[in-house]
Design a protein around this motif. Sequence first.
Motif, PDB file in Angstrom:
ATOM      1  N   THR A  86       0.816  -1.212   0.000  1.00  9.36           N
ATOM      2  CA  THR A  86       0.000   0.000   0.000  1.00  9.36           C
ATOM      3  C   THR A  86       0.848   1.260   0.000  1.00  9.36           C
ATOM      4  OG1 THR A  86      -1.753  -1.139   1.210  1.00  9.36           O
ATOM      5  CG2 THR A  86      -1.781   1.260   1.274  1.00  9.36           C
ATOM      6  N   THR A 134      -5.058   0.007   3.070  1.00 11.22           N
ATOM      7  CA  THR A 134      -4.637  -1.393   3.160  1.00 11.22           C
ATOM      8  C   THR A 134      -5.851  -2.311   3.120  1.00 11.22           C
ATOM      9  OG1 THR A 134      -2.657  -0.781   4.404  1.00 11.22           O
ATOM     10  CG2 THR A 134      -3.393  -3.064   4.559  1.00 11.22           C
ATOM     11  N   ALA A 148      -3.570  -0.700  -3.705  1.00 11.59           N
ATOM     12  CA  ALA A 148      -2.156  -0.412  -3.923  1.00 11.59           C
ATOM     13  C   ALA A 148      -1.847  -0.340  -5.418  1.00 11.59           C
ATOM     14  CB  ALA A 148      -1.300  -1.491  -3.267  1.00 11.59           C
TER      15      ALA A 148
END
Length: 399
Positions: free
Chosen positions: A64, A271, A276
């Motif tokens: 992330t 997260t 990400a």
Amino acid sequence: MNPDLDALKPYPFERLAKLKAGVTPPAGLAHIPLTIGEPQHAPFAAALETLQAHQLDFARYPATAGIPELRDAIAGWARRRFGLEGLDAERQVLPVNGTREAIFAFVQAALDRTRPARVAVPNPFYQIYEGATLLAGGQPLYLDCRAENGFRPDFDAVPADTWREVQIVFLCSPGNPTGAVTPRAEFEKLIALADEHDFIIASDECYSELYLDEDAPPPGLLEACAALGRHDYRRCLVFHSLSKRSNLPGLRSGFVAGDAGLIAPFKRYRTYHGCAMSLPLQQASITAWNDEAHVRANRDAYREKFAAVSEILAPVLEFPTPEASFYLWPAVPGGDDEAFTRALFSMQHVSVLPGSYMGRLGANGTNPGAGRIRLALVAELDATVEAAQRIRRFIERSA
């Protein structure tokens, strides 16, 4: 389904499609869209070459926080561009999948719906500010951007009791759709208000690298913080992107930077969100953030278009001289932006966006976008000039 979805307004381009439905434009004229702010200049080739060179990294999960090399490249660019002495790449920078995704996600992460949750947005505005607020359980506060205030929000007009309910203030500088730039003194004034009333300033600066005067780059929120000696950037976040700067809207690459106390919980939210940036995209982004020559060439191309289009349209349309971005924000003859848009498409096969579709009823009961259109000068020069010539012909023949 989440009942708050029903509060979302139709997106401007949905409304535009309905407005043009049933209209048959001249078959002999190719369509020229000046609607979506999607750069049509060639993407930065070196970034694409880097992407291809790292394609095997698609086999790996990304983190992330992004790789350290990307955070370092972003922090280095921001230090150079805005004179930031101490931007911490580890704690004060977070790579994101473009500003649109990050803006929406940040509001979900930041808004505390256990207390009054108003989010101040410029009016007219980028609709994600409003949609993110509504889906987070908040209430938008529309701050009109009118000609008499330089097409920027008038923060002095907001009463103290209203500020006490505001949790986030969105800025967009350079502005969409007006091209107006927030002066550093105005950033500083808003920072003082944030300290007084305890709200977050979220500055959308995705157009910051498209400016007309090479010697006068637009200031940024973190630059104003640094000038005040606030190197912790408390209560302040900026959102930047490669979409406009490097003509890479499909890369979906940008960053959020500022207050580490806001970055850390936002990273935790992301997260769980699972957003990400893939490793090849991160590598391509490093290449883009480390090069300025292609950005200067991009500005040169926009300057040439602005000069050509302004010369064509100034005799028939009134519009503010933009300081930055790639938009023009003209008032239409007669004041009916929807009728103008539909008739222009019908007669000249040019699409523009009614300004009223980007605004809401403001403090005085009127929509500050009404009576204007947004022209996105994103196509190559020849097509953009042709569109401007058609608009002028349409106005002159309709007079």
